[in-house]
Design an enzyme around this catalytic site. Sequence first.
Site, mmCIF file in Angstrom:
data_model
loop_
_atom_site.group_PDB
_atom_site.id
_atom_site.type_symbol
_atom_site.label_atom_id
_atom_site.label_comp_id
_atom_site.label_asym_id
_atom_site.label_seq_id
_atom_site.Cartn_x
_atom_site.Cartn_y
_atom_site.Cartn_z
ATOM 1 C CG ASP A 26 -1.717 0.828 0.954
ATOM 2 O OD1 ASP A 26 -2.013 1.485 0.286
ATOM 3 O OD2 ASP A 26 -2.638 1.100 1.974
ATOM 4 N NE ARG A 30 -2.342 6.544 1.160
ATOM 5 C CZ ARG A 30 -2.228 5.509 2.562
ATOM 6 N NH1 ARG A 30 -2.004 5.458 3.831
ATOM 7 N NH2 ARG A 30 -2.675 4.243 2.070
ATOM 8 N NE ARG A 39 -4.337 6.895 -7.542
ATOM 9 C CZ ARG A 39 -4.544 6.846 -6.003
ATOM 10 N NH1 ARG A 39 -3.646 7.146 -4.989
ATOM 11 N NH2 ARG A 39 -4.227 5.053 -6.167
ATOM 12 C CG HIS A 43 -0.024 2.744 -9.527
ATOM 13 N ND1 HIS A 43 -0.285 1.650 -8.328
ATOM 14 C CD2 HIS A 43 -0.935 3.126 -9.823
ATOM 15 C CE1 HIS A 43 -1.127 2.313 -8.228
ATOM 16 N NE2 HIS A 43 -2.012 2.996 -8.615
ATOM 17 C CB SER A 71 -8.098 -5.931 -3.478
ATOM 18 O OG SER A 71 -8.632 -4.570 -3.920
ATOM 19 C CD GLU A 73 -13.066 -5.783 -1.643
ATOM 20 O OE1 GLU A 73 -11.616 -5.440 -1.920
ATOM 21 O OE2 GLU A 73 -14.260 -6.045 -2.104
ATOM 22 C CD1 TRP A 75 -12.498 -6.096 -9.885
ATOM 23 C CD2 TRP A 75 -11.280 -4.827 -11.636
ATOM 24 N NE1 TRP A 75 -12.042 -6.747 -10.650
ATOM 25 C CE2 TRP A 75 -11.856 -6.226 -11.369
ATOM 26 C CE3 TRP A 75 -11.940 -4.199 -13.082
ATOM 27 C CZ2 TRP A 75 -10.468 -6.800 -12.812
ATOM 28 C CZ3 TRP A 75 -10.577 -5.026 -13.867
ATOM 29 C CH2 TRP A 75 -10.155 -6.662 -13.916
ATOM 30 C CG LEU A 137 9.454 -16.940 -3.633
ATOM 31 C CD1 LEU A 137 9.437 -16.665 -2.225
ATOM 32 C CD2 LEU A 137 9.490 -15.529 -3.386
ATOM 33 N NE ARG A 188 -2.695 -1.328 4.363
ATOM 34 C CZ ARG A 188 -4.023 -1.324 4.225
ATOM 35 N NH1 ARG A 188 -4.695 -2.769 4.266
ATOM 36 N NH2 ARG A 188 -4.721 -0.900 3.282
ATOM 37 C CB SER A 196 -7.445 -4.221 2.671
ATOM 38 O OG SER A 196 -7.747 -3.330 2.815
HETATM 39 C C1 FPP Z 1 -1.430 -0.015 -3.362
HETATM 40 O O1 FPP Z 1 -1.594 1.731 -3.864
HETATM 41 C C2 FPP Z 1 -1.489 -0.494 -4.580
HETATM 42 C C3 FPP Z 1 -1.970 -1.023 -5.744
HETATM 43 C C4 FPP Z 1 -3.246 -1.284 -5.193
HETATM 44 C C5 FPP Z 1 -1.493 -2.081 -6.183
HETATM 45 C C6 FPP Z 1 -0.790 -2.715 -6.219
HETATM 46 C C7 FPP Z 1 0.639 -2.623 -7.138
HETATM 47 C C8 FPP Z 1 1.893 -2.403 -7.671
HETATM 48 C C9 FPP Z 1 3.110 -2.425 -6.812
HETATM 49 C C10 FPP Z 1 2.631 -2.209 -8.722
HETATM 50 C C11 FPP Z 1 3.073 -3.255 -9.464
HETATM 51 C C12 FPP Z 1 2.230 -5.136 -9.648
HETATM 52 C C13 FPP Z 1 3.335 -5.940 -9.740
HETATM 53 C C14 FPP Z 1 2.675 -6.901 -9.462
HETATM 54 C C15 FPP Z 1 4.307 -5.829 -10.810
HETATM 55 P P1 FPP Z 1 -2.296 2.516 -3.440
HETATM 56 O O2 FPP Z 1 -2.738 2.890 -4.873
HETATM 57 O O3 FPP Z 1 -3.090 2.067 -2.871
HETATM 58 O O4 FPP Z 1 -1.939 3.841 -2.692
HETATM 59 P P2 FPP Z 1 -2.211 4.967 -1.909
HETATM 60 O O5 FPP Z 1 -3.088 3.810 -0.775
HETATM 61 O O6 FPP Z 1 -1.401 5.679 -1.618
HETATM 62 O O7 FPP Z 1 -3.582 5.690 -2.746
#
Ligand code: FPP
Length: 241
Positions: A26, A30, A39, A43, A71, A73, A75, A137, A188, A196
């Site tokens: 997570d 941010r 954003r 990622h 997740s 959610e 979507w 792994l 987390r 979550s």
């Molecule tokens: C949470 O950050 C992250 C996600 C919803 C997606 C996780 C995806 C990645 C780490 C990128 C690529 C993944 C792979 C497996 C290659 P958030 O957007 O909820 O952050 P926020 O809570 O600060 O808005």
Amino acid sequence: MSSNKPSFLHGIDMSRLPRHVAIIMDGNGRWAKKKRLPRLWGHRAGAKTVREIVEAAARLGISVLTLYAFSTENWTRPKTEIMGLMRLLFRTLRAETEELNRNNIQLETIGDISKLPAFVQSDLAKAKAQLAHNSGLKLILALNYGGRQDIIQSVNSLLKEGPGKATEELLERHLQTAGLPDPDLLIRTSGEMRVSNFLLWQIAYSEIFVTPTLWPDFKKEDFYRAIIDFQKRERRYGGIG
Ligand code: FPP
């Protein structure tokens, strides 16, 4: 590995590693906001962290690493962000499968991937097949995954076996994580004290480690710290020890 391992690994007892580590990644959004970036850049930075932590887990000799990548959610996010995440997943798989193979890593998924774009599904299938013979792994990507949905589909399969048949063992056998050990450690990032809808059944006795560090800033040293913290805890599974 013991005599010449880097100093930050000295605190880890290699004979008591968690077998299964699950991570709620997570804080990408941010991280980007703090830097006044879109954003999706968060990622992208998060994908780099995925690479670092997968490699660290493989080198340590952890058996299973489950990452909550998307997740059920998620979507509800804007379409552009969802497509950006899917493309990132696709590009990361393309770019990293060879490296995963060199590290003897297997790839699996949990969650309903039939709802993901076709280009992601076919690349996932290719990568899984290419890595299937590996013995190191087990990297599990949770994609379109929800813990409640996992339990529900298991219950539905059990119902087909007839009434009064439910036991913990049978329910577990129909979960998407069937055959895997439950997570010993759930990490987390970015400070939220929530699970979550991740692996709800499976984390019944997991040790939980929450760090304020945002996922893109989470480095292998932070991962080692979580493991050292885990090793200091006394796990009693409801007993008195
Ligand atoms: C949470 O950050 C992250 C996600 C919803 C997606 C996780 C995806 C990645 C780490 C990128 C690529 C993944 C792979 C497996 C290659 P958030 O957007 O909820 O952050 P926020 O809570 O600060 O808005």
